[in-house]
Design an enzyme around this catalytic site. Structure first.
Site, PDB file in Angstrom:
ATOM      1  N   SER A  61      -0.117   3.139   4.162  1.00 12.90           N
ATOM      2  CA  SER A  61      -0.469   3.559   5.525  1.00 12.90           C
ATOM      3  C   SER A  61      -1.596   4.589   5.528  1.00 12.90           C
ATOM      4  CB  SER A  61       0.762   4.154   6.220  1.00 12.90           C
ATOM      5  OG  SER A  61       1.812   3.233   6.210  1.00 12.90           O
TER       6      SER A  61
HETATM    7  N1  SAM Z   1       5.582   3.408   2.417  1.00 14.77           N
HETATM    8  C1  SAM Z   1       4.592   2.603   1.771  1.00 14.77           C
HETATM    9  C2  SAM Z   1       3.585   3.401   1.016  1.00 14.77           C
HETATM   10  O1  SAM Z   1       3.603   4.630   1.099  1.00 14.77           O
HETATM   11  O2  SAM Z   1       2.767   2.780   0.323  1.00 14.77           O
HETATM   12  C3  SAM Z   1       3.866   1.688   2.718  1.00 14.77           C
HETATM   13  C4  SAM Z   1       4.676   0.548   3.012  1.00 14.77           C
HETATM   14  S1  SAM Z   1       3.989  -0.901   3.693  1.00 14.77           S
HETATM   15  C5  SAM Z   1       3.248  -0.387   5.200  1.00 14.77           C
HETATM   16  C6  SAM Z   1       5.558  -1.622   4.158  1.00 14.77           C
HETATM   17  C7  SAM Z   1       6.420  -2.020   3.006  1.00 14.77           C
HETATM   18  O3  SAM Z   1       7.691  -2.434   3.523  1.00 14.77           O
HETATM   19  C8  SAM Z   1       5.884  -3.187   2.218  1.00 14.77           C
HETATM   20  O4  SAM Z   1       5.773  -2.865   0.868  1.00 14.77           O
HETATM   21  C9  SAM Z   1       6.913  -4.297   2.448  1.00 14.77           C
HETATM   22  O5  SAM Z   1       7.070  -5.176   1.363  1.00 14.77           O
HETATM   23  C10 SAM Z   1       8.160  -3.469   2.700  1.00 14.77           C
HETATM   24  N2  SAM Z   1       9.233  -4.180   3.411  1.00 14.77           N
HETATM   25  C11 SAM Z   1       9.119  -5.099   4.408  1.00 14.77           C
HETATM   26  N3  SAM Z   1      10.335  -5.498   4.808  1.00 14.77           N
HETATM   27  C12 SAM Z   1      11.251  -4.819   4.055  1.00 14.77           C
HETATM   28  C13 SAM Z   1      12.679  -4.813   4.010  1.00 14.77           C
HETATM   29  N4  SAM Z   1      13.428  -5.584   4.812  1.00 14.77           N
HETATM   30  N5  SAM Z   1      13.272  -3.974   3.115  1.00 14.77           N
HETATM   31  C14 SAM Z   1      12.532  -3.187   2.286  1.00 14.77           C
HETATM   32  N6  SAM Z   1      11.180  -3.172   2.279  1.00 14.77           N
HETATM   33  C15 SAM Z   1      10.541  -3.968   3.166  1.00 14.77           C
END
Ligand code: SAM
Length: 211
Positions: A61
């Site tokens: 993000s």
């Molecule tokens: N917090 C992260 C960082 O600092 O890099 C950014 C995360 S990115 C915007 C969103 C993440 O949520 C992705 O890596 C995606 O694979 C994960 N994600 C999506 N659905 C999910 C779920 N049901 N459970 C866990 N992770 C999930």
């Protein structure tokens, strides 16, 4: 050092300039080496005012959004926090600078594995990660003082509300992939009552999984 200078500039021009003022959050944002959480080819862009692709179609993000979500949790140092969506591990590292213990769940195995290796290498020994569907939270370590969800859900997952401590706060983007999404602050009162308010419009990758 170049990256320290870029980090300081990021905090001044992108984060303080937009109204983030919690000194602990600002200090964490000045400390965590964001460039190590992106690919080598993107290191020089890591402190720009935008999200960046990581891999598997996912993103790290925008710095301001990380700071905004973190500040909204009003962390003081003693908390146990759940993050849903480890991604690169950057938000987990920022949280780890501010609280006692971070638990972070990622659904895409190679991403979660890479983040775990990096966080270990950087000696973040107060972060525990696992691969799984964060919609269901992490029952074993619940309840949490705070929860941050970093992917957009169609609704606030009931298991996460369940796993939030009375007096706790959750920040979560809610809205469909092609709709406006809002960052919500969900507060659970001591008596268990849930109060939700919108912080701002955002754009996040979707929360996936079978739920
Ligand atoms: N917090 C992260 C960082 O600092 O890099 C950014 C995360 S990115 C915007 C969103 C993440 O949520 C992705 O890596 C995606 O694979 C994960 N994600 C999506 N659905 C999910 C779920 N049901 N459970 C866990 N992770 C999930």
């Amino acid at each position: 050092m170049k990256y320290q200078r870029l980090r300081n500039e990021m905090v001044t021009k992108q984060i303080i300039a937009r109204g983030i003022s919690d000194p602990r959050v600002l200090s964490a944002m000045r400390t965590v080496p964001r460039h190590l959480f992106v690919s080598e080819a993107m290191m020089d862009q890591a402190y720009g005012d935008f999200p960046l692709p990581i891999s598997a179609g996912q993103t790290i993000s925008q710095p301001y959004i990380v700071a905004l979500m973190t500040e909204a949790l009003q962390l003081t140092g003693s908390e146990r926090v759940l993050e849903v969506g480890t991604g690169s591990g950057y938000q987990a590292a920022v949280l780890a600078e501010l609280v006692k213990q971070v638990y972070s769940i990622e659904i895409i195995e190679p991403l979660g594995q890479r983040a775990r290796d990096l966080l270990n290498k950087l000696d973040y020994d107060n972060i525990e990660t696992r691969i799984g569907d964060g919609y269901y939270g992490w029952e074993e370590h619940a309840p949490f003082d705070a929860i941050v969800v970093t992917a957009a859900a169609s609704h606030v997952p009931p298991p996460l509300i369940e796993q939030l401590k009375p007096g706790g706060r959750m920040v979560i983007p809610v809205g469909g992939r092609f709709q406006v999404q809002y960052l919500l602050l969900v507060e659970k009162a001591m008596a268990g009552e849930i109060v939700t308010r919108q912080i701002t419009a955002v754009r996040f990758v979707p929360l996936t999984g079978e739920h």
